[in-house]
Design a protein around this motif. Structure first.
Motif, PDB file in Angstrom:
ATOM      1  N   VAL A  79     -56.017   0.990 -24.231  1.00  0.00           N
ATOM      2  CA  VAL A  79     -56.809   1.953 -24.994  1.00  0.00           C
ATOM      3  C   VAL A  79     -57.653   1.230 -26.044  1.00  0.00           C
ATOM      4  O   VAL A  79     -58.797   1.609 -26.296  1.00  0.00           O
ATOM      5  CB  VAL A  79     -55.902   3.032 -25.638  1.00  0.00           C
ATOM      6  N   ASP A  80     -57.113   0.145 -26.640  1.00  0.00           N
ATOM      7  CA  ASP A  80     -57.888  -0.652 -27.602  1.00  0.00           C
ATOM      8  C   ASP A  80     -59.111  -1.273 -26.942  1.00  0.00           C
ATOM      9  O   ASP A  80     -60.165  -1.385 -27.565  1.00  0.00           O
ATOM     10  CB  ASP A  80     -57.023  -1.739 -28.218  1.00  0.00           C
ATOM     11  N   VAL A  81     -58.989  -1.675 -25.695  1.00  0.00           N
ATOM     12  CA  VAL A  81     -60.143  -2.218 -24.969  1.00  0.00           C
ATOM     13  C   VAL A  81     -61.235  -1.153 -24.856  1.00  0.00           C
ATOM     14  O   VAL A  81     -62.422  -1.445 -25.008  1.00  0.00           O
ATOM     15  CB  VAL A  81     -59.715  -2.724 -23.567  1.00  0.00           C
ATOM     16  N   LEU A  82     -60.824   0.083 -24.627  1.00  0.00           N
ATOM     17  CA  LEU A  82     -61.797   1.174 -24.544  1.00  0.00           C
ATOM     18  C   LEU A  82     -62.467   1.439 -25.900  1.00  0.00           C
ATOM     19  O   LEU A  82     -63.635   1.805 -25.955  1.00  0.00           O
ATOM     20  CB  LEU A  82     -61.132   2.456 -24.043  1.00  0.00           C
ATOM     21  N   HIS A  83     -61.726   1.257 -26.986  1.00  0.00           N
ATOM     22  CA  HIS A  83     -62.302   1.480 -28.325  1.00  0.00           C
ATOM     23  C   HIS A  83     -63.471   0.538 -28.592  1.00  0.00           C
ATOM     24  O   HIS A  83     -64.374   0.862 -29.354  1.00  0.00           O
ATOM     25  CB  HIS A  83     -61.240   1.281 -29.415  1.00  0.00           C
ATOM     26  N   ASN A  84     -63.463  -0.634 -27.980  1.00  0.00           N
ATOM     27  CA  ASN A  84     -64.509  -1.627 -28.217  1.00  0.00           C
ATOM     28  C   ASN A  84     -65.677  -1.493 -27.247  1.00  0.00           C
ATOM     29  O   ASN A  84     -66.575  -2.328 -27.260  1.00  0.00           O
ATOM     30  CB  ASN A  84     -63.917  -3.036 -28.117  1.00  0.00           C
ATOM     31  N   GLY A  85     -65.689  -0.469 -26.433  1.00  0.00           N
ATOM     32  CA  GLY A  85     -66.732  -0.304 -25.418  1.00  0.00           C
ATOM     33  C   GLY A  85     -67.874   0.571 -25.901  1.00  0.00           C
ATOM     34  O   GLY A  85     -68.139   0.722 -27.100  1.00  0.00           O
ATOM     35  N   SER A  86     -68.555   1.149 -24.938  1.00  0.00           N
ATOM     36  CA  SER A  86     -69.709   2.007 -25.225  1.00  0.00           C
ATOM     37  C   SER A  86     -69.237   3.336 -25.843  1.00  0.00           C
ATOM     38  O   SER A  86     -68.042   3.575 -26.006  1.00  0.00           O
ATOM     39  CB  SER A  86     -70.474   2.284 -23.931  1.00  0.00           C
ATOM     40  N   VAL A  87     -70.195   4.175 -26.151  1.00  0.00           N
ATOM     41  CA  VAL A  87     -69.878   5.469 -26.769  1.00  0.00           C
ATOM     42  C   VAL A  87     -69.018   6.312 -25.825  1.00  0.00           C
ATOM     43  O   VAL A  87     -68.066   6.970 -26.252  1.00  0.00           O
ATOM     44  CB  VAL A  87     -71.190   6.217 -27.122  1.00  0.00           C
ATOM     45  N   LEU A  88     -69.325   6.270 -24.546  1.00  0.00           N
ATOM     46  CA  LEU A  88     -68.540   7.019 -23.570  1.00  0.00           C
ATOM     47  C   LEU A  88     -67.109   6.494 -23.497  1.00  0.00           C
ATOM     48  O   LEU A  88     -66.150   7.272 -23.430  1.00  0.00           O
ATOM     49  CB  LEU A  88     -69.212   6.943 -22.196  1.00  0.00           C
ATOM     50  N   GLU A  89     -66.965   5.182 -23.526  1.00  0.00           N
ATOM     51  CA  GLU A  89     -65.620   4.587 -23.496  1.00  0.00           C
ATOM     52  C   GLU A  89     -64.853   4.898 -24.769  1.00  0.00           C
ATOM     53  O   GLU A  89     -63.637   5.102 -24.742  1.00  0.00           O
ATOM     54  CB  GLU A  89     -65.725   3.084 -23.280  1.00  0.00           C
ATOM     55  N   GLU A  90     -65.554   4.947 -25.910  1.00  0.00           N
ATOM     56  CA  GLU A  90     -64.889   5.315 -27.160  1.00  0.00           C
ATOM     57  C   GLU A  90     -64.383   6.758 -27.108  1.00  0.00           C
ATOM     58  O   GLU A  90     -63.306   7.062 -27.611  1.00  0.00           O
ATOM     59  CB  GLU A  90     -65.843   5.147 -28.341  1.00  0.00           C
ATOM     60  N   GLY A  91     -65.169   7.637 -26.483  1.00  0.00           N
ATOM     61  CA  GLY A  91     -64.717   9.015 -26.308  1.00  0.00           C
ATOM     62  C   GLY A  91     -63.490   9.092 -25.412  1.00  0.00           C
ATOM     63  O   GLY A  91     -62.549   9.844 -25.678  1.00  0.00           O
ATOM     64  N   GLY A  92     -63.496   8.284 -24.347  1.00  0.00           N
ATOM     65  CA  GLY A  92     -62.326   8.231 -23.472  1.00  0.00           C
ATOM     66  C   GLY A  92     -61.106   7.689 -24.198  1.00  0.00           C
ATOM     67  O   GLY A  92     -59.987   8.164 -23.994  1.00  0.00           O
ATOM     68  N   ALA A  93     -61.325   6.685 -25.061  1.00  0.00           N
ATOM     69  CA  ALA A  93     -60.217   6.128 -25.833  1.00  0.00           C
ATOM     70  C   ALA A  93     -59.646   7.175 -26.783  1.00  0.00           C
ATOM     71  O   ALA A  93     -58.427   7.247 -26.980  1.00  0.00           O
ATOM     72  CB  ALA A  93     -60.688   4.908 -26.615  1.00  0.00           C
ATOM     73  N   TRP A  94     -60.524   7.976 -27.365  1.00  0.00           N
ATOM     74  CA  TRP A  94     -60.050   9.025 -28.269  1.00  0.00           C
ATOM     75  C   TRP A  94     -59.210  10.048 -27.504  1.00  0.00           C
ATOM     76  O   TRP A  94     -58.178  10.500 -28.000  1.00  0.00           O
ATOM     77  CB  TRP A  94     -61.239   9.707 -28.942  1.00  0.00           C
ATOM     78  N   LEU A  95     -59.663  10.418 -26.290  1.00  0.00           N
ATOM     79  CA  LEU A  95     -58.905  11.383 -25.484  1.00  0.00           C
ATOM     80  C   LEU A  95     -57.586  10.791 -24.982  1.00  0.00           C
ATOM     81  O   LEU A  95     -56.580  11.493 -24.885  1.00  0.00           O
ATOM     82  CB  LEU A  95     -59.733  11.846 -24.283  1.00  0.00           C
ATOM     83  N   LEU A  96     -57.594   9.502 -24.669  1.00  0.00           N
ATOM     84  CA  LEU A  96     -56.422   8.878 -24.071  1.00  0.00           C
ATOM     85  C   LEU A  96     -55.451   8.296 -25.083  1.00  0.00           C
ATOM     86  O   LEU A  96     -54.425   7.730 -24.684  1.00  0.00           O
ATOM     87  CB  LEU A  96     -56.864   7.774 -23.103  1.00  0.00           C
ATOM     88  N   GLN A  97     -55.745   8.392 -26.367  1.00  0.00           N
ATOM     89  CA  GLN A  97     -54.825   7.822 -27.340  1.00  0.00           C
ATOM     90  C   GLN A  97     -53.452   8.473 -27.206  1.00  0.00           C
ATOM     91  O   GLN A  97     -53.325   9.644 -26.880  1.00  0.00           O
ATOM     92  CB  GLN A  97     -55.365   7.962 -28.753  1.00  0.00           C
ATOM     93  N   ALA A  98     -52.432   7.669 -27.423  1.00  0.00           N
ATOM     94  CA  ALA A  98     -51.058   8.134 -27.232  1.00  0.00           C
ATOM     95  C   ALA A  98     -50.697   9.142 -28.321  1.00  0.00           C
ATOM     96  O   ALA A  98     -50.847   8.870 -29.505  1.00  0.00           O
ATOM     97  CB  ALA A  98     -50.103   6.955 -27.263  1.00  0.00           C
ATOM     98  N   ASP A  99     -50.237  10.302 -27.916  1.00  0.00           N
ATOM     99  CA  ASP A  99     -49.789  11.319 -28.860  1.00  0.00           C
ATOM    100  C   ASP A  99     -48.260  11.360 -28.836  1.00  0.00           C
ATOM    101  O   ASP A  99     -47.633  10.868 -27.897  1.00  0.00           O
ATOM    102  CB  ASP A  99     -50.390  12.686 -28.509  1.00  0.00           C
TER     103      ASP A  99
END
Length: 114
Positions: A79-99
């Protein structure tokens, strides 16, 4: 005679429309004078709540399976790898963050499989 035929056609058209509406379900209602009248069932809400809930449950289930398979640390790294990506990947990282719910369920699955 022509008036009677026109009246008959209008009545038949009105009855056909009512029957077409009743094909999708109806409710019997007793009117004030005691006459039983059938009315078409009302359509459900315009927003399909059941489909939305099913999608949310499937999405959380997907996250739980990923967390239980990769482990909490491995999942967090991805998920951290996604945080460092494009805007779309950052949105995916936000959705996929562990709850917390996903972590608890994934921990229970890991305990069952070990």
């Amino acid at each position: 005679m022509v008036d009677a035929a026109n009246d008959f056609r209008k009545r038949m058209k009105r009855i056909s429309k009512k029957h077409a509406r009743l094909e999708h379900g109806y409710v019997a209602v007793v009117s004030k004078d005691g006459l039983i009248i059938t009315k078409p069932k009302r359509k459900g809400g315009s927003f399909p709540l059941r489909i939305l809930l099913t999608l949310i449950v499937c999405f959380v289930g997907f996250k739980v399976l990923l967390i239980s398979h990769l482990g909490p640390e491995g999942y967090a790294q991805r998920v951290d790898v996604l945080h460092n990506g494009s805007v779309l990947e950052e949105g995916g990282a936000w959705l996929l963050q562990a709850d917390p719910v996903s972590l608890v369920i994934a921990d229970g699955i890991r305990k069952l499989t070990l």
